[in-house]
Motif scaffolding. Structure first.
Motif, mmCIF file in Angstrom:
data_model
loop_
_atom_site.group_PDB
_atom_site.id
_atom_site.type_symbol
_atom_site.label_atom_id
_atom_site.label_comp_id
_atom_site.label_asym_id
_atom_site.label_seq_id
_atom_site.Cartn_x
_atom_site.Cartn_y
_atom_site.Cartn_z
ATOM 1 N N LYS A 1 -6.269 3.969 10.501
ATOM 2 C CA LYS A 1 -5.141 3.242 9.907
ATOM 3 C C LYS A 1 -4.692 2.123 10.835
ATOM 4 N N GLY A 2 -4.679 2.380 12.151
ATOM 5 C CA GLY A 2 -4.302 1.355 13.115
ATOM 6 C C GLY A 2 -5.275 0.195 13.131
ATOM 7 N N ILE A 3 -6.573 0.492 13.038
ATOM 8 C CA ILE A 3 -7.592 -0.566 13.015
ATOM 9 C C ILE A 3 -7.404 -1.442 11.784
ATOM 10 N N VAL A 4 -7.184 -0.812 10.638
ATOM 11 C CA VAL A 4 -6.975 -1.566 9.402
ATOM 12 C C VAL A 4 -5.727 -2.440 9.531
ATOM 13 N N ALA A 5 -4.643 -1.873 10.036
ATOM 14 C CA ALA A 5 -3.397 -2.631 10.189
ATOM 15 C C ALA A 5 -3.586 -3.803 11.159
ATOM 16 N N ASP A 6 -4.324 -3.589 12.235
ATOM 17 C CA ASP A 6 -4.573 -4.658 13.211
ATOM 18 C C ASP A 6 -5.387 -5.798 12.608
ATOM 19 N N HIS A 7 -6.086 -5.535 11.514
ATOM 20 C CA HIS A 7 -6.867 -6.561 10.812
ATOM 21 C C HIS A 7 -6.126 -7.046 9.557
ATOM 22 N N ASP A 8 -4.821 -6.778 9.512
ATOM 23 C CA ASP A 8 -3.954 -7.184 8.399
ATOM 24 C C ASP A 8 -4.408 -6.605 7.062
ATOM 25 N N GLY A 9 -5.040 -5.433 7.114
ATOM 26 C CA GLY A 9 -5.538 -4.804 5.900
ATOM 27 C C GLY A 9 -4.668 -3.658 5.435
ATOM 28 N N VAL A 10 -5.131 -3.017 4.382
ATOM 29 C CA VAL A 10 -4.449 -1.883 3.772
ATOM 30 C C VAL A 10 -5.478 -0.784 3.555
ATOM 31 N N ILE A 11 -5.077 0.466 3.815
ATOM 32 C CA ILE A 11 -5.960 1.601 3.535
ATOM 33 C C ILE A 11 -5.223 2.556 2.603
ATOM 34 N N GLU A 12 -5.931 2.990 1.566
ATOM 35 C CA GLU A 12 -5.374 3.915 0.581
ATOM 36 C C GLU A 12 -6.355 5.058 0.400
ATOM 37 N N GLU B 1 -7.314 8.537 -2.246
ATOM 38 C CA GLU B 1 -7.100 9.392 -3.414
ATOM 39 C C GLU B 1 -8.035 10.581 -3.261
ATOM 40 N N SER B 2 -7.549 11.749 -3.618
ATOM 41 C CA SER B 2 -8.373 12.941 -3.475
ATOM 42 C C SER B 2 -7.965 14.002 -4.471
ATOM 43 N N GLU B 3 -8.944 14.812 -4.847
ATOM 44 C CA GLU B 3 -8.714 15.960 -5.701
ATOM 45 C C GLU B 3 -9.521 17.124 -5.161
ATOM 46 N N ILE B 4 -8.885 18.268 -5.047
ATOM 47 C CA ILE B 4 -9.575 19.461 -4.566
ATOM 48 C C ILE B 4 -10.799 19.724 -5.446
ATOM 49 N N GLY B 5 -11.928 19.928 -4.800
ATOM 50 C CA GLY B 5 -13.170 20.212 -5.506
ATOM 51 C C GLY B 5 -13.859 18.999 -6.091
ATOM 52 N N GLU B 6 -13.221 17.835 -6.030
ATOM 53 C CA GLU B 6 -13.788 16.627 -6.630
ATOM 54 C C GLU B 6 -14.164 15.570 -5.595
ATOM 55 N N GLY B 7 -13.606 15.656 -4.390
ATOM 56 C CA GLY B 7 -13.925 14.677 -3.369
ATOM 57 C C GLY B 7 -12.763 13.767 -3.029
ATOM 58 N N THR B 8 -13.058 12.798 -2.183
ATOM 59 C CA THR B 8 -12.041 11.897 -1.648
ATOM 60 C C THR B 8 -12.575 10.473 -1.631
ATOM 61 N N GLU B 9 -11.699 9.519 -1.971
ATOM 62 C CA GLU B 9 -12.077 8.116 -1.900
ATOM 63 C C GLU B 9 -11.060 7.355 -1.060
ATOM 64 N N PHE B 10 -11.575 6.640 -0.068
ATOM 65 C CA PHE B 10 -10.766 5.726 0.721
ATOM 66 C C PHE B 10 -11.065 4.314 0.253
ATOM 67 N N ARG B 11 -10.020 3.517 0.135
ATOM 68 C CA ARG B 11 -10.139 2.109 -0.252
ATOM 69 C C ARG B 11 -9.504 1.297 0.856
ATOM 70 N N VAL B 12 -10.282 0.392 1.430
ATOM 71 C CA VAL B 12 -9.805 -0.466 2.501
ATOM 72 C C VAL B 12 -9.901 -1.906 2.009
ATOM 73 N N VAL B 13 -8.811 -2.648 2.135
ATOM 74 C CA VAL B 13 -8.777 -4.035 1.679
ATOM 75 C C VAL B 13 -8.383 -4.929 2.856
ATOM 76 N N PHE B 14 -9.216 -5.932 3.103
ATOM 77 C CA PHE B 14 -8.968 -6.894 4.162
ATOM 78 C C PHE B 14 -8.744 -8.261 3.537
ATOM 79 N N PRO B 15 -7.727 -8.995 4.032
ATOM 80 C CA PRO B 15 -7.530 -10.355 3.530
ATOM 81 C C PRO B 15 -8.639 -11.263 4.034
ATOM 82 N N LEU B 16 -8.839 -12.363 3.325
ATOM 83 C CA LEU B 16 -9.800 -13.357 3.780
ATOM 84 C C LEU B 16 -9.258 -14.067 5.002
ATOM 85 N N PRO B 17 -10.136 -14.501 5.901
ATOM 86 C CA PRO B 17 -9.658 -15.258 7.070
ATOM 87 C C PRO B 17 -8.966 -16.537 6.619
ATOM 88 N N ALA B 18 -7.927 -16.904 7.369
ATOM 89 C CA ALA B 18 -7.169 -18.123 7.025
ATOM 90 C C ALA B 18 -7.987 -19.361 7.348
#
Length: 116
Positions: free
Chosen positions: A86-97, A99-116
């Motif tokens: 989470k710290g690495i994502v934040a240091d790159h001005d990104g967002v990490i989310e 979603e998970s369901e027991i027995g179904e798995g987990t998905e992480f979504r990381v979004v980084f802005p484009l360089p200025a």
């Protein structure tokens, strides 16, 4: 193609290796880890990492980014990996989310802005 992300290659590698390691830990008998790279409607770079593992209980999901919080057995994790991610994502001005369901798995979504 997907645009590049401006950032520290070593730290970004750490981010994705940690997530992949957690995914394999969640699938001790095997499973599927899907990695998808794309661009959002706003032009940001999006990476999705989804596993078919055990999933994360709702009460644990709220706490997975807290320091020293782990659901792994003693000696199998120190509870710092996702906090660091989470710290690495934040240091790159990104967002990490997540979603998970027991027995179904987990998905992480990381979004980084484009360089200025």
């Amino acid at each position: 193609g997907v645009p590049g992300v401006a950032g520290d290659p070593g730290r970004l590698q750490q981010l994705f290796l940690t997530r992949c390691r957690n995914a394999t830990d969640a699938m001790p008998d095997g499973g599927v880890l899907r990695v998808a790279l794309g661009e959002t409607e706003s032009g940001a770079v999006e990476v999705r990492l989804a596993d078919s593992g055990a999933g994360i209980a709702p009460q644990d999901l709220e706490r997975i980014f807290e320091p020293f919080y782990t659901t792994k057995e003693a000696g199998h994790g120190n509870g710092l990996g996702l906090m660091v991610c989470k710290g690495i994502v934040a240091d790159h001005d990104g967002v990490i989310e997540v979603e998970s369901e027991i027995g179904e798995g987990t998905e992480f979504r990381v979004v980084f802005p484009l360089p200025a």
